[in-house]
Design an enzyme around this catalytic site. Structure first.
Site, PDB file in Angstrom:
ATOM      1  N   LYS A  17      54.608  47.413  28.822  1.00 32.70           N
ATOM      2  CA  LYS A  17      55.213  46.340  29.622  1.00 32.70           C
ATOM      3  C   LYS A  17      54.169  45.280  29.975  1.00 32.70           C
ATOM      4  O   LYS A  17      54.397  44.093  29.813  1.00 32.70           O
ATOM      5  CB  LYS A  17      55.796  46.933  30.916  1.00 32.70           C
ATOM      6  CG  LYS A  17      56.116  45.897  31.984  1.00 32.70           C
ATOM      7  CD  LYS A  17      56.699  46.507  33.228  1.00 32.70           C
ATOM      8  CE  LYS A  17      55.698  46.904  34.273  1.00 32.70           C
ATOM      9  NZ  LYS A  17      55.134  45.798  35.064  1.00 32.70           N
ATOM     10  N   ASN A  18      53.028  45.736  30.458  1.00 35.04           N
ATOM     11  CA  ASN A  18      52.035  44.782  30.967  1.00 35.04           C
ATOM     12  C   ASN A  18      51.316  44.011  29.861  1.00 35.04           C
ATOM     13  O   ASN A  18      50.623  43.048  30.140  1.00 35.04           O
ATOM     14  CB  ASN A  18      51.013  45.503  31.866  1.00 35.04           C
ATOM     15  CG  ASN A  18      51.626  45.882  33.198  1.00 35.04           C
ATOM     16  OD1 ASN A  18      52.748  45.494  33.504  1.00 35.04           O
ATOM     17  ND2 ASN A  18      50.900  46.648  33.994  1.00 35.04           N
ATOM     18  N   CYS A  70      56.358  44.011  42.839  1.00 33.27           N
ATOM     19  CA  CYS A  70      56.380  45.242  43.627  1.00 33.27           C
ATOM     20  C   CYS A  70      55.773  44.991  44.995  1.00 33.27           C
ATOM     21  O   CYS A  70      54.838  44.217  45.144  1.00 33.27           O
ATOM     22  CB  CYS A  70      55.565  46.327  42.920  1.00 33.27           C
ATOM     23  SG  CYS A  70      56.482  47.204  41.670  1.00 33.27           S
ATOM     24  N   ARG A 125      48.796  40.621  47.437  1.00 37.74           N
ATOM     25  CA  ARG A 125      48.708  40.097  46.074  1.00 37.74           C
ATOM     26  C   ARG A 125      48.664  38.574  45.999  1.00 37.74           C
ATOM     27  O   ARG A 125      49.576  37.924  45.465  1.00 37.74           O
ATOM     28  CB  ARG A 125      49.845  40.649  45.211  1.00 37.74           C
ATOM     29  CG  ARG A 125      49.838  42.148  45.147  1.00 37.74           C
ATOM     30  CD  ARG A 125      50.913  42.680  44.258  1.00 37.74           C
ATOM     31  NE  ARG A 125      50.424  42.977  42.939  1.00 37.74           N
ATOM     32  CZ  ARG A 125      51.169  43.501  41.969  1.00 37.74           C
ATOM     33  NH1 ARG A 125      52.420  43.763  42.176  1.00 37.74           N
ATOM     34  NH2 ARG A 125      50.660  43.766  40.798  1.00 37.74           N
ATOM     35  N   ASP A 171      47.725  52.174  38.918  1.00 34.15           N
ATOM     36  CA  ASP A 171      49.127  52.499  38.605  1.00 34.15           C
ATOM     37  C   ASP A 171      49.337  54.017  38.489  1.00 34.15           C
ATOM     38  O   ASP A 171      50.471  54.489  38.593  1.00 34.15           O
ATOM     39  CB  ASP A 171      49.538  51.845  37.278  1.00 34.15           C
ATOM     40  CG  ASP A 171      49.455  50.343  37.347  1.00 34.15           C
ATOM     41  OD1 ASP A 171      50.502  49.693  37.422  1.00 34.15           O
ATOM     42  OD2 ASP A 171      48.327  49.814  37.357  1.00 34.15           O
ATOM     43  N   ILE A 196      42.228  49.113  44.905  1.00 33.77           N
ATOM     44  CA  ILE A 196      42.712  47.872  44.271  1.00 33.77           C
ATOM     45  C   ILE A 196      43.813  47.193  45.093  1.00 33.77           C
ATOM     46  O   ILE A 196      43.752  46.005  45.360  1.00 33.77           O
ATOM     47  CB  ILE A 196      43.224  48.140  42.829  1.00 33.77           C
ATOM     48  CG1 ILE A 196      42.180  48.913  41.998  1.00 33.77           C
ATOM     49  CG2 ILE A 196      43.626  46.836  42.129  1.00 33.77           C
ATOM     50  CD1 ILE A 196      40.931  48.159  41.608  1.00 33.77           C
ATOM     51  N   ARG A 221      62.383  48.430  36.235  1.00 33.59           N
ATOM     52  CA  ARG A 221      61.499  47.331  35.850  1.00 33.59           C
ATOM     53  C   ARG A 221      60.451  47.782  34.846  1.00 33.59           C
ATOM     54  O   ARG A 221      59.927  46.977  34.093  1.00 33.59           O
ATOM     55  CB  ARG A 221      60.777  46.795  37.089  1.00 33.59           C
ATOM     56  CG  ARG A 221      61.689  46.118  38.070  1.00 33.59           C
ATOM     57  CD  ARG A 221      60.903  45.552  39.203  1.00 33.59           C
ATOM     58  NE  ARG A 221      59.774  44.769  38.667  1.00 33.59           N
ATOM     59  CZ  ARG A 221      58.866  44.195  39.414  1.00 33.59           C
ATOM     60  NH1 ARG A 221      58.935  44.288  40.718  1.00 33.59           N
ATOM     61  NH2 ARG A 221      57.879  43.513  38.870  1.00 33.59           N
TER      62      ARG A 221
HETATM   63  C1  UD1 Z   1      48.218  43.894  36.932  1.00 34.94           C
HETATM   64  C2  UD1 Z   1      49.314  44.835  36.485  1.00 34.94           C
HETATM   65  C3  UD1 Z   1      49.542  45.919  37.538  1.00 34.94           C
HETATM   66  C4  UD1 Z   1      48.239  46.637  37.834  1.00 34.94           C
HETATM   67  C5  UD1 Z   1      47.154  45.633  38.205  1.00 34.94           C
HETATM   68  C6  UD1 Z   1      45.790  46.278  38.407  1.00 34.94           C
HETATM   69  C7  UD1 Z   1      50.715  43.409  35.139  1.00 34.94           C
HETATM   70  C8  UD1 Z   1      52.013  42.700  34.973  1.00 34.94           C
HETATM   71  N1  UD1 Z   1      50.529  44.058  36.286  1.00 34.94           N
HETATM   72  O1  UD1 Z   1      48.662  43.256  38.124  1.00 34.94           O
HETATM   73  O2  UD1 Z   1      50.502  46.840  37.042  1.00 34.94           O
HETATM   74  O3  UD1 Z   1      48.428  47.523  38.917  1.00 34.94           O
HETATM   75  O4  UD1 Z   1      47.026  44.643  37.167  1.00 34.94           O
HETATM   76  O5  UD1 Z   1      45.413  46.973  37.265  1.00 34.94           O
HETATM   77  O6  UD1 Z   1      49.892  43.413  34.236  1.00 34.94           O
HETATM   78  N2  UD1 Z   1      43.946  39.477  43.676  1.00 34.94           N
HETATM   79  C9  UD1 Z   1      43.541  38.486  44.523  1.00 34.94           C
HETATM   80  N3  UD1 Z   1      43.687  37.195  44.114  1.00 34.94           N
HETATM   81  C10 UD1 Z   1      44.196  36.858  42.900  1.00 34.94           C
HETATM   82  C11 UD1 Z   1      44.589  37.898  42.016  1.00 34.94           C
HETATM   83  C12 UD1 Z   1      44.462  39.197  42.435  1.00 34.94           C
HETATM   84  O7  UD1 Z   1      43.072  38.754  45.633  1.00 34.94           O
HETATM   85  O8  UD1 Z   1      44.296  35.671  42.582  1.00 34.94           O
HETATM   86  C13 UD1 Z   1      43.836  40.898  44.121  1.00 34.94           C
HETATM   87  C14 UD1 Z   1      45.214  41.556  44.232  1.00 34.94           C
HETATM   88  O9  UD1 Z   1      45.793  41.267  45.471  1.00 34.94           O
HETATM   89  C15 UD1 Z   1      44.878  42.995  44.056  1.00 34.94           C
HETATM   90  C16 UD1 Z   1      43.732  42.966  43.043  1.00 34.94           C
HETATM   91  O10 UD1 Z   1      43.183  41.649  43.108  1.00 34.94           O
HETATM   92  O11 UD1 Z   1      44.429  43.555  45.268  1.00 34.94           O
HETATM   93  C17 UD1 Z   1      44.133  43.297  41.627  1.00 34.94           C
HETATM   94  O12 UD1 Z   1      45.080  42.362  41.176  1.00 34.94           O
HETATM   95  P1  UD1 Z   1      45.246  41.951  39.642  1.00 34.94           P
HETATM   96  O13 UD1 Z   1      44.182  42.613  38.833  1.00 34.94           O
HETATM   97  O14 UD1 Z   1      45.370  40.478  39.571  1.00 34.94           O
HETATM   98  O15 UD1 Z   1      46.622  42.624  39.299  1.00 34.94           O
HETATM   99  P2  UD1 Z   1      47.907  41.961  38.673  1.00 34.94           P
HETATM  100  O16 UD1 Z   1      47.540  41.096  37.523  1.00 34.94           O
HETATM  101  O17 UD1 Z   1      48.772  41.414  39.738  1.00 34.94           O
END
Ligand code: UD1
Length: 420
Positions: free
Chosen positions: A22-23, A116, A121, A306, A328, A398
């Site tokens: 999915k991701n 989620c 986030r 995850d 995370i 999802r």
């Molecule tokens: C993706 C995955 C999700 C997985 C996560 C971490 C998808 C669609 N989803 O989510 O399943 O759990 O990676 O492996 O691929 N953060 C910030 N600012 C930002 C971006 C992120 O502070 O601009 C923080 C987030 O709040 C979180 C952490 O960084 O605490 C990790 O987020 P990120 O790696 O961006 O995860 P996603 O891409 O949302």
């Protein structure tokens, strides 16, 4: 309200095939916004999140044909640059349209994303990176408006190796002027899959799979009508690895990539499971007695966030105490309240859960609060004594293709009760 009903206590046995990731599929489908060429993407899982991204691409002006696991995307006139709240609020990954739209049209408008309910986030790392490339942005009425006169490649050092921010910036950099270097980039296999797809459609990317991505912008990207095959879903693989370990099962997992799950495999081995890789098939034989093993979530190749709720399900019936730390997402320990209803002994201190294994869990009525929590409750239900009923299935839909059918085939007593 639909529910899943499980009568626990059955050992899982047999074969299961892992679906496409999915991701990886989500950003790759979104990356087709970078081109007017025809793209065919294969091994796409049939999931709600995929339906959402298909609806989003259609809204933005793409023509889409979906045949089971194959999606064909073609141009259909001029693209829109605004993503609608209705779709973005459903799925956080929608924020990934910002980079490609900005790169092509110098503007994008997205509502602040949903997804989620696992923490705040924010998207500051995405926006800071786009700003470094020359964009400006402001938030108004819950929307982020991003625009640029000119975008130019430069060096970007991410504050944190965010998966989404790495993907957004990588896509943007493929078609803007000059060289972009993304340092402290995330190295998750899904990013490598996206980068490999981008190279197929003509992008110039070096350092794929490493923490430094170097992108030389090209004028135009082409299509990929030959069919790009999405990698297998490592989180689904991990889910079945834990499921077999927890039910003292013996299952053969096909279409899994061993290397993508190494940190989990190390841990399940410590917990007592036997893991064998034979002719491309991953065999998982669950332990008679589950040993307690601590886990701390990390970015890839560390222990995946995850998989953390699933690990908690396993540790809740281990023969001793373990400590699980979530680094995370600040809010991803929320499955705990539901595990407690099933007789687990878990205490939370900040971002740490102290899990004292109990002899067995007992069936209960529980509610899923996010995608991986939903899967973890299913696993807990498979091992529990008696009947477990799980609601909150919109999260499960999802992210897991046919999970009930796959578990049923492995011998679980599980069914989905549809509420008409
Ligand atoms: C993706 C995955 C999700 C997985 C996560 C971490 C998808 C669609 N989803 O989510 O399943 O759990 O990676 O492996 O691929 N953060 C910030 N600012 C930002 C971006 C992120 O502070 O601009 C923080 C987030 O709040 C979180 C952490 O960084 O605490 C990790 O987020 P990120 O790696 O961006 O995860 P996603 O891409 O949302």
């Amino acid at each position: 309200m639909d529910k899943i009903v499980i009568n626990g206590g059955k050992r899982l046995r047999g074969d299961v095939k892992i679906s496409g990731s999915k991701n990886a599929a989500l950003p790759i489908l979104i990356a087709t916004l970078l081109t007017d060429g025809k793209c065919v993407i294969d091994n796409v899982p049939e999931l709600e999140d995929i339906n959402t991204v298909v609806a989003l691409l259609k809204h933005l002006g793409k023509k889409i044909k979906k045949e089971k696991n194959k999606i064909t995307i073609t141009a259909n006139g001029k693209l829109q640059t605004d993503a609608p709240y209705k779709l973005v609020s459903k799925m956080r990954a929608s924020v990934l349209v910002a980079g490609p739209l900005l790169a092509r049209f110098k503007k994008a408008e997205i509502p602040l994303p949903g997804g989620c309910a696992i923490g705040i986030r924010p998207i500051n790392i995405h926006l800071d990176g786009l700003a470094k490339l020359g964009a400006k942005y402001f938030v108004s009425g819950g929307n982020v408006k991003i625009f640029a006169k000119k975008l130019n490649g430069t060096k970007i050092i991410l504050d944190f190796p965010s998966v989404g921010a790495t993907e957004n910036l990588l896509m943007t950099a493929t078609i803007i002027k000059g060289k972009t270097v993304i340092k402290n980039a995330a190295t998750e296999p899904e990013i490598t899959d996206l980068a490999n797809f981008l190279v197929k459609i003509g992008a110039d990317i070096k350092g794929i799979g490493t923490k430094t991505l170097e992108i030389n912008g090209v004028k135009k990207l082409k299509g990929w009508p030959d069919g790009y095959e999405i990698i297998p879903d490592r989180i689904e693989t991990g889910t079945f690895i834990v499921a077999s370990s927890l039910t003292l099962g013996n299952i053969n997992i096909s279409n899994a990539i061993f290397e993508h799950n190494e940190s989990l495999i190390e841990k399940v081995k410590l917990a007592g499971a036997k893991i064998l890789m034979l002719n491309g098939i991953l065999r998982v034989v669950g332990p008679k007695k589950i040993k307690p093993v601590d886990a701390e979530t990390q970015v890839y190749p560390g222990f995946a966030t995850d998989l953390q709720p699933l690990w908690m399900a396993l540790m809740s019936i281990a023969s001793g105490k373990s400590v699980i730390t979530e680094t995370i997402f600040e809010n991803r320990l929320q499955a705990v309240a539901e595990f407690l209803k099933m007789g687990a002994d878990i205490k939370i201190k900040g971002n740490t859960a102290i899990v004292k294994g109990v002899k067995n869990l007992t069936g209960a009525k529980v509610v899923a609060s996010d995608l991986r929590a939903a899967a973890a409750l299913i696993l807990a239900g498979l091992s529990a004594k008696g009947k477990t009923e799980i609601t909150g299935l919109e999260y499960l839909d999802r992210g897991y293709e046919n999970i009930v059918r796959k578990l049923e085939k492995l011998g679980a007593d599980i069914k989905r009760v549809i509420d008409n």
